[in-house]
Write a protein that holds these residues in place. Structure first.
Motif, PDB file in Angstrom:
ATOM      1  N   UNK A  93      -6.479   5.334  10.902  1.00  0.00           N
ATOM      2  CA  UNK A  93      -5.812   4.719   9.754  1.00  0.00           C
ATOM      3  C   UNK A  93      -6.719   4.424   8.583  1.00  0.00           C
ATOM      4  N   UNK A  94      -8.029   4.425   8.811  1.00  0.00           N
ATOM      5  CA  UNK A  94      -8.954   4.090   7.728  1.00  0.00           C
ATOM      6  C   UNK A  94      -8.779   5.017   6.531  1.00  0.00           C
ATOM      7  N   UNK A 147      -4.158   0.062  18.928  1.00  0.00           N
ATOM      8  CA  UNK A 147      -5.188   0.810  19.668  1.00  0.00           C
ATOM      9  C   UNK A 147      -6.346   1.238  18.775  1.00  0.00           C
ATOM     10  N   UNK A 148      -7.542   1.226  19.355  1.00  0.00           N
ATOM     11  CA  UNK A 148      -8.752   1.517  18.586  1.00  0.00           C
ATOM     12  C   UNK A 148      -8.689   2.879  17.902  1.00  0.00           C
ATOM     13  N   UNK A 149      -8.142   3.884  18.596  1.00  0.00           N
ATOM     14  CA  UNK A 149      -8.106   5.214  18.009  1.00  0.00           C
ATOM     15  C   UNK A 149      -7.143   5.280  16.826  1.00  0.00           C
ATOM     16  N   UNK A 150      -6.091   4.457  16.847  1.00  0.00           N
ATOM     17  CA  UNK A 150      -5.148   4.414  15.730  1.00  0.00           C
ATOM     18  C   UNK A 150      -5.789   3.696  14.545  1.00  0.00           C
ATOM     19  N   UNK A 196       0.811  -1.207   0.000  1.00  0.00           N
ATOM     20  CA  UNK A 196       0.000   0.000   0.000  1.00  0.00           C
ATOM     21  C   UNK A 196       0.843   1.256   0.000  1.00  0.00           C
ATOM     22  N   UNK A 197       1.994   1.188   0.694  1.00  0.00           N
ATOM     23  CA  UNK A 197       2.988   2.247   0.607  1.00  0.00           C
ATOM     24  C   UNK A 197       2.717   3.503   1.396  1.00  0.00           C
ATOM     25  N   UNK A 198       1.779   3.476   2.361  1.00  0.00           N
ATOM     26  CA  UNK A 198       1.419   4.694   3.082  1.00  0.00           C
ATOM     27  C   UNK A 198       2.473   5.057   4.125  1.00  0.00           C
ATOM     28  N   UNK A 199       3.058   6.238   3.958  1.00  0.00           N
ATOM     29  CA  UNK A 199       4.024   6.729   4.939  1.00  0.00           C
ATOM     30  C   UNK A 199       3.387   6.875   6.314  1.00  0.00           C
TER      31      UNK A 199
END
Length: 224
Positions: free
Chosen positions: A144-145, A137-140, A11-14
């Motif tokens: 990230x979505x 963690x849920x907030x992460x 995916x390559x996401x920094x």
């Protein structure tokens, strides 16, 4: 001061490294996470390597850190520019000329993953929550979505364009709770392909999201 150049996985996401970058900076180091065009079917491993090389520039004291599929890009970079240390984190370790598509069968990755699932009592059918997000963690996870994107098929069909493993000091960090690339699987592949043993860190496959402090602790320990 070292410069840490961080390569994400498929995916390559920094963004994957967003919890690690400030931790390294707070400890007095430079850190840059490379954003790769993972979803673009018109580019692949050569362009990924170009992007990482550009991020390194002419800097010295470079530590190259590669996550998961980033393990295919990292040795191509090391063959082109000076890197002082290569750290592979829950990474695919390629043979010269091997493609990421071939790697799964060549290493027995799926068989190892299923066996670990059966022994661990979780589903052997792949899903993101079980294999990637179980310790994040849920907030992460929620944040990230917006950064999720697929990896284009083209990158899985391109060879790791090296003649031999680069002459660069290499360390392999395996997360003890990685369900996607289980610990003993990583140990076997590392010994078979690099002739070295793994080092362990707590966390799962996305350890930079789940245990960034512990990950950075280990990275710093590698510095001279």
């Amino acid at each position: 001061m070292s410069k840490f150049v961080l390569i994400p996985g498929a995916g390559g996401a920094a963004w994957y490294w967003h919890r690690v970058v400030p931790e390294l900076q707070d400890r007095g180091h430079d850190a840059v996470a490379v954003d790769l065009p993972g979803a673009d079917e018109c580019v692949g491993l050569p362009e990924y390597a170009d992007a990482v090389v550009a991020s390194i520039g002419n800097d010295d004291d470079v530590v190259l850190v590669a996550q998961s599929m980033g393990g295919f890009t990292a040795p191509m970079v090391c063959a082109r520019v000076q890197v002082d240390l290569l750290v592979l984190v829950n990474a695919m370790i390629p043979l010269p000329g091997e493609t990421a598509g071939q790697w799964w069968d060549n290493t027995g990755s799926t068989k190892a993953r299923v066996a670990a699932a059966e022994a661990g009592g979780y589903t052997a059918e792949f899903d993101l929550a079980t294999y990637f997000l179980h310790d994040v963690p849920d907030e992460v996870v929620a944040a990230g979505a917006a950064h999720e994107r697929p990896e284009a098929d083209v990158a899985f069909s391109q060879p790791c364009d090296i003649e031999r493993w680069p002459d660069v000091a290499t360390r392999v960090l395996a997360a003890a709770g990685d369900r996607f690339f289980p610990l003993e699987f990583q140990r076997r592949v590392t010994r078979d392909r690099l002739g070295i043993d793994i080092d362990q860190v707590p966390g799962g496959h996305l350890v930079a999201l789940s245990r960034p402090v512990e990950l950075v602790d280990r990275l710093i320990e590698y510095l001279p």
